[in-house]
Design an enzyme around this catalytic site. Sequence first.
Site, PDB file in Angstrom:
ATOM      1  N   LYS A  86       3.073  -3.469   7.236  1.00  0.00           N
ATOM      2  CA  LYS A  86       2.689  -2.682   6.055  1.00  0.00           C
ATOM      3  C   LYS A  86       2.431  -1.198   6.343  1.00  0.00           C
ATOM      4  CE  LYS A  86       0.689  -6.396   3.260  1.00  0.00           C
ATOM      5  NZ  LYS A  86      -0.442  -6.783   2.411  1.00  0.00           N
ATOM      6  N   ASP A 125      -1.248  -4.373  -3.770  1.00  0.00           N
ATOM      7  CA  ASP A 125      -2.378  -5.263  -3.481  1.00  0.00           C
ATOM      8  C   ASP A 125      -3.638  -4.838  -4.256  1.00  0.00           C
ATOM      9  OD1 ASP A 125      -1.139  -7.072  -1.742  1.00  0.00           O
ATOM     10  OD2 ASP A 125      -1.454  -5.772  -0.008  1.00  0.00           O
ATOM     11  N   LYS A 154     -16.994  -0.165  11.167  1.00  0.00           N
ATOM     12  CA  LYS A 154     -15.724  -0.195  10.428  1.00  0.00           C
ATOM     13  C   LYS A 154     -15.947   0.147   8.958  1.00  0.00           C
ATOM     14  CE  LYS A 154     -12.879  -3.274  13.139  1.00  0.00           C
ATOM     15  NZ  LYS A 154     -12.454  -4.677  13.097  1.00  0.00           N
TER      16      LYS A 154
END
Length: 280
Positions: A70, A106, A158
């Site tokens: 992707k 998405d 993250k």
Amino acid sequence: MITGKTALVGIVGDPVEHSLSPPMHNAAFQHLKLDYVYVPFHVPAKNLENAIKGAKDMGIKGLNITIPHKTAVIRYLDEVDQAAQLIGAVNTLKFTEDKIKGYNTDGVGAVKAIEEIITVKDKKVVIMGAGGAARAVAFQLILNGIQKLSIANRTPEKAEQLARDIKSKLEFSSRVVNFSELELTSTDILINTTPVGMHPHEDQKPLVTSEMMHPELVVNDIIYNPLRTGFLKEAEDSGAKTVNGTKMLVYQGVEAFRIWTGVNPPVEVFTEALMETLGK
Ligand SMILES: NC(=O)c1ccc[n+]([C@@H]2O[C@H](COP(=O)([O-])OP(=O)(O)OC[C@H]3O[C@@H](n4cnc5c(N)ncnc54)[C@H](OP(=O)(O)O)[C@@H]3O)[C@@H](O)[C@H]2O)c1
């Protein structure tokens, strides 16, 4: 019937044989009597460039791109739409005579899934997880005008990285929170983008339980196997409204179909084909 006029679309990934997209798209092509066929292409990373350029040269109309390509695919494209640029990942390509354009459906899929129940504009949202799916969902929610975003992740660094990226690209401040300090009283939408509770780990303890939820909350788990995760059962116990992961999967496909054909396919046809493939 496949004839000399049939248009070809498909999905490129490694692995790809478990993809649920071929049955959904082919069911919609048949239902709408569109002369298209959707096929899977197993392409390892070393062949990605040749595969994309070859697809264009062979007149393929469009492709879905899945794991692990992707992000890598972006360097072979002539144009990338705004959401896909922000997310840094592309899951849909449209080929025209002179160019290859990339999109990310998405995030759109996740927003449309939630919007079956509630409009996201001006809402307060908590996302659990900070991986690839969380990025797509977070950026699209902000593009759709949410008021507040909190991100909770097992590895806080993250989540902080995602919050920083969002801030630098969209000037939107999100909050990074620990699971232990999650407070959902004023939250409108809670989304799980982690694999916690996914088959074959259905017994894993959900990251948030019913006592923390409330009946006005809309709870979305993007896991689609099982359909009713432990997390969604907790949400039901609290009286919250739930959205399961098949909805995002269906709507990301519906959006790709629209990009390729210009036609809005019936959501029910996608859903029925998906449920049949999942054996539900
Ligand atoms: N419905 C759909 O259409 C759709 C589309 C895409 C993805 N998905 C589903 O979304 C899930 C995530 O995909 P992804 O691509 O975002 O994966 P990813 O990039 O690997 O990210 C996974 C995220 O989940 C967290 N996580 C993993 N295991 C955990 C655990 N045991 N406890 C707490 N947090 C945990 C990770 O936290 P750390 O940062 O701490 O590692 C990370 O934030 C998968 O289940 C996938 O099937 C569904």
